[in-house]
Design an enzyme around this catalytic site. Structure first.
Site, PDB file in Angstrom:
ATOM      1  N   ARG C  52       0.191   0.609  -9.176  1.00  0.00           N
ATOM      2  CA  ARG C  52      -0.035   2.011  -8.799  1.00  0.00           C
ATOM      3  C   ARG C  52      -0.041   2.897 -10.039  1.00  0.00           C
ATOM      4  NH1 ARG C  52       4.227   0.620  -4.334  1.00  0.00           N
ATOM      5  NH2 ARG C  52       5.589   0.998  -6.100  1.00  0.00           N
ATOM      6  N   GLY C  84       0.243  -0.559  -2.719  1.00  0.00           N
ATOM      7  CA  GLY C  84       0.046  -1.905  -3.263  1.00  0.00           C
ATOM      8  C   GLY C  84       0.008  -2.924  -2.142  1.00  0.00           C
ATOM      9  N   LYS C 158       2.569  11.519  -0.074  1.00  0.00           N
ATOM     10  CA  LYS C 158       3.145  10.631  -1.097  1.00  0.00           C
ATOM     11  C   LYS C 158       4.483  11.274  -1.465  1.00  0.00           C
ATOM     12  CE  LYS C 158       1.907   9.108  -5.806  1.00  0.00           C
ATOM     13  NZ  LYS C 158       0.965   9.456  -6.884  1.00  0.00           N
ATOM     14  N   SER C 220       3.709   7.384   2.325  1.00  0.00           N
ATOM     15  CA  SER C 220       4.164   6.335   1.414  1.00  0.00           C
ATOM     16  C   SER C 220       5.136   6.974   0.430  1.00  0.00           C
ATOM     17  CB  SER C 220       2.991   5.687   0.683  1.00  0.00           C
ATOM     18  OG  SER C 220       2.409   6.590  -0.213  1.00  0.00           O
ATOM     19  N   SER C 221       6.019   6.179  -0.125  1.00  0.00           N
ATOM     20  CA  SER C 221       6.970   6.720  -1.094  1.00  0.00           C
ATOM     21  C   SER C 221       7.000   5.828  -2.315  1.00  0.00           C
ATOM     22  CB  SER C 221       8.372   6.829  -0.488  1.00  0.00           C
ATOM     23  OG  SER C 221       8.860   5.571  -0.083  1.00  0.00           O
ATOM     24  N   SER C 324      -0.711   0.372   5.014  1.00  0.00           N
ATOM     25  CA  SER C 324       0.555   0.619   4.365  1.00  0.00           C
ATOM     26  C   SER C 324       1.668   0.390   5.369  1.00  0.00           C
ATOM     27  CB  SER C 324       0.528   2.059   3.819  1.00  0.00           C
ATOM     28  OG  SER C 324       1.811   2.546   3.606  1.00  0.00           O
ATOM     29  N   GLY C 331       5.063   6.544  14.270  1.00  0.00           N
ATOM     30  CA  GLY C 331       4.572   5.900  15.477  1.00  0.00           C
ATOM     31  C   GLY C 331       5.775   5.350  16.211  1.00  0.00           C
ATOM     32  N   GLY C 335       5.212   0.016  16.138  1.00  0.00           N
ATOM     33  CA  GLY C 335       3.815   0.409  16.246  1.00  0.00           C
ATOM     34  C   GLY C 335       3.328   1.124  15.001  1.00  0.00           C
TER      35      GLY C 335
END
Lengths: 345, 345, 345, 345
Positions: C52, C84, C158, C220-221, C324, C331, C335
């Site tokens: 990344r 990734g 992010k 994403s983190s 991801s 969700g 899920g």
């Protein structure tokens, strides 16, 4: 008057007991004399390592065929401590500890075993387990005739890791429960041997107060284990002379001198080696960053075993080393221990 | 009159050149003096390890900012040899080799570099590569003023591994092509140093006649490499005294005495360590089965680096060891070499 | 009047921006128009995935060369969300979202971005982060001219994952901190979009009350992230028509109908696909045991991406899917969601 | 008059046969009626996957306890085809195929088995194996009473992979020998079923001429296997009606329509699913690059099973799918097949 023998045997795969079968069939070892087995299989050493169960099933079938006992009865009597993972220089093998009657009266290396009562999930990693292990160590010492705690070389414990998802368990994280079980067993050994004060061996100190440790405890835990299975090694009167056990602490993973000290403490022909260690949770070894704890692709314990195993194997000149990770309270943080069994020459 | 300096620097991640930046900005190192970089990143060390490219891009950007050269020009002039994989006790780090003019006239540790012409895919692992490397070694020796081959301590080569799927390549298996490239480069070094007879250094002997090897060659190969990048270390007149390099072979992975010999050959403050080794293809080490070659989940080279790295790090007392697998023809089968750089005290 | 364009581009490796360079150099895309990049690199997707950072560095260098801005200024302005892990059928690729001025007045797919203030470690996974994300979503909506929350299709965030070992952080477990950050960001999106009631979006409910979720949040983190970078997609007046985004929830990993619904909601030529999911923490999918969570050798998220990615790719007929893991509160438990960008035909 | 039954059973771990034991002890299945077992265990599916051996040992012990036969005799009579690897959405399970006598005269799904003679290492991946498998298929068809090759739905073969290091073997690369064995067995099935012309089924065409394939062959190979164990499924007179098998080819990994066709060909209650596939060796799927073949950390077959398994499981709505990699000559390159067993409703 008992006499301890140690056979270190190769396996072609985790279900291969042919080397032990050959000893038994060749009359060199009585199946009924087998008191404990400690070995390394080539699984991944983690939650989904089934090589331990496969080896144990195969071992008990073999012993059953030669003793007339059922596999279940043997499993309840003969501790079989397996560690998965033969990373790097390590070689899959197992040590068979057998005890035969002899006529000499001497002082020598003794072995005693005990199984605690079954541990329910809610007792694992709690005071109840600490006490159960401490008691089992005393029973095993007594069975071996080891007179005082100073004469104990090593206590090997196979501890239960509980079943996943039990709401009564101290945690629902299966890896954490395994660690808590190892920690509680180490506390139990430490209390029994006087290395940890009973009043300090509290449930809250598990995985928390790392100043508390016992350098003569070697613990593994597994989900397939029901109770605490304890093997005590030490010197005792009434055991045939000739074998010895040397133990030394490792202050960190690179403590080559510590490894060498254990071998020097047990001069002669090496019959078996046990080592414990762990990735330093500080993320550094002697000030340099290591990457064992943050690798998404290789489990930290697999890293650890490959590194520690290679160092011990290089000193031994032999890859047949029982190396096991998860050394909580079995040495200083980031450190561990090495135990060498030898025949005096 | 040149003077070689070696800085061993930590990295927080593969794009972290802050330690080198601090040296340059603090006036302790001139960016224009950097002649070569050898380092270990925390990637997996295989085909899909991109930490090498990330580090190289970051390095060249930093040097470009301080020299005025373009990154491309620097990449074509400064060898940057990276090995991915800091398994076990290893620590991510890089060694910066810089050469400054000084006024003393002495004999000391010298460094020379050369880049061969670009290798087309069809030349990799063939006679053309053997000859190109041999010639580059001679050019680099000459550049360093190393008078005779006996004065060479180590030759580090970064060899091209070709691009996948080229029908003209000797093989379409990318891992095999990488191995053939390392083998050809080792032959080239061996021929240049007189360790392998030119008439024996045949294409057909690559990865076949393992009696042919050069214990002063350390080769890595990578798909991102275009030509053979050669770094020669050795003693030469006209270089400032004070640094030394000790090299010793390892006859197998557990050759602790071999490792210790390399450290004894370079007494003083250790500035850097390079080790090469490989999983014994016989499947055994000193008669005991190892499992490095058949593990579906951990690459054999990752096993090897974890084991070899730990042994060398235990002797060094420091995890900053450049350990690289793939030691074909760089030592006896299953063995390898260790090279220690030290400041004499 | 803005017009959004989406280019989906291949990469040969994580540092390869040649496809974008070709578009810019060919005059098909102005570097200054690039508003956001979302892509998948072939790293392992975990703590030690540096692909990344490599891609981001390479992207910003390219954009800097063509805009005259510094890489640092671009990094602070253009969100670059990378995940990734291209396990199984997935293909490394990136989507470039660019906005150009046009003369038509229509209603179409709009994009807005915002960066929150930098998050100190002690704010991650806490109320401060929830509020910061909620506010950033509103700013980004406003920037895009999206009039009401019902017009929002997806919010991609992010989020910062903190730096290890900070005693002020909510936890010192880096993986848990990453999960808490994703959870807090999902709560922030949920609050901003009205999918989660502000009074329910409490710190204590993070990773605890899984009845709270927002099916239009994709989070994403990463440890390399400093602040919350927010990208909002939705319909707005004043944007050129022609592109559309379809979103549908997946109730579990095998919800093929859910995947198909997202594609049906965005008919036409597919320009990009985003999917989120997670291994069901119950250990079962539709009553059958899965083994993703207990595999010592393959990370659970790598398992998840391989499975989810293949299902979405099979419906798309194309492996270029941004998949991801880590779908906490994005969700229902076990899920996830699928979002399809398409050009109407 | 025989009647085939299929039971699909869960396992808690690879040594857990408790679900089958319960059926036998509950009188719902006679141990002596078991004709074949096909299952998926949660090992890594590679050379060092011992879950197959563990399951087989446990199965044969159970059947022996209930039939009076020895485990060895049962192993030589009841094919037990196991594939390791339940990546992603897959669930560990096994299908027990049993045949009981009934009084109805109908046409239905039939099963026949045969074991070839033991294959010496030098025969594996050679013409001798092709012929042995072709003959075994004919014997098994005959045993089942399947009148013509058009009535055969699927032939499942468990083929020997030889023992490492035999100089007489066609190759000393154990993974390549496994592939050659699968290829030879696929040729044997293809010849027997008329899908491959005998004159084309040459040793040299193995792993070379991929235009030759049989879409009704599903082959696995293992080093623990001694001979070719063949299971033929098809329609035959004299078998009870009610069960059916549907087979369809997959042209590539993303061929969702192919998967759906197999389920449509066997309408009703699904009793079991078998799928074969492989990572496309071109490195691309429908023009997009995949990364399965160059991942140092995850084996290509583990990638494949996770992806293919998820697609088939998503169509089935159930993770109990037997997915096996290594589909050489069992479909077009990069493709595979799906076979669904169902009870007609």
């Amino acid at each position: 008057m008992p006499s301890l023998a140690i056979h270190r045997l190769p396996m072609a795969h985790p279900g291969d007991l042919s080397a032990l079968a050959a000893l038994i069939e060749g009359g060199r070892l009585r199946a009924a004399d087998v008191r404990a087995v400690i070995g390394k299989t080539e699984g991944n050493g983690g939650l989904n390592d089934f090589t331990r169960g496969y080896f144990t099933q195969s071992l008990m079938l073999l012993l059953a065929a030669h003793t007339g006992d059922t596999p279940a009865a043997l499993t309840a009597r003969v501790p079989c401590v397996l560690s998965g993972g033969t990373e790097g220089a390590l070689s899959p093998h197992y040590m068979v500890f057998s005890v035969a009657d002899t006529v000499t009266t001497q002082t020598g290396l003794a072995l005693g075993t005990d199984f605690s009562l079954a541990m329910p999930n809610e007792s694992i990693g709690r005071a109840a387990q600490i006490h159960a292990v401490a008691e089992a160590v005393q029973v095993a010492m007594s069975a071996a005739g080891i007179a005082c705690v100073a004469d104990v070389a090593l206590v090997q414990v196979k501890a239960p890791a509980g079943r996943g998802g039990d709401p009564a368990a101290r945690t629902r994280d299966p890896k954490l429960l395994m660690a808590l079980s190892r920690a509680a067993a180490a506390f139990g050994v430490g209390v029994a041997l006087g290395d940890i004060a009973p009043e300090a061996a509290l449930e809250n100190a598990l995985l928390s107060d790392y100043a508390l440790y016992c350098n003569r405890a070697s613990i593994s835990s597994g989900v397939e284990v029901i109770c605490n299975e304890v093997i005590v090694f030490g010197r005792a009167k009434g055991w045939a002379a000739g074998l010895t056990a040397g133990v030394a602490p490792m202050r960190d993973l690179l403590d080559l001198a510590g490894v060498q000290a254990a071998f020097q403490a047990a001069p002669g022909e090496v019959l078996g080696v046990i080592a414990k260690g762990e990735p330093d949770v500080s993320g550094r070894i002697r000030g340099q960053r290591h990457t064992m704890l943050g690798d998404t692709d290789i489990d930290a314990q697999r890293h650890l075993r490959g590194a520690l195993g290679a160092i011990v194997a290089a000193v031994a000149g032999d890859g047949r080393v029982f190396v096991s990770g998860g050394a909580e309270h079995q040495g200083p943080p980031g450190g561990g221990l090495v135990c060498v069994f030898a025949r005096e020459v």
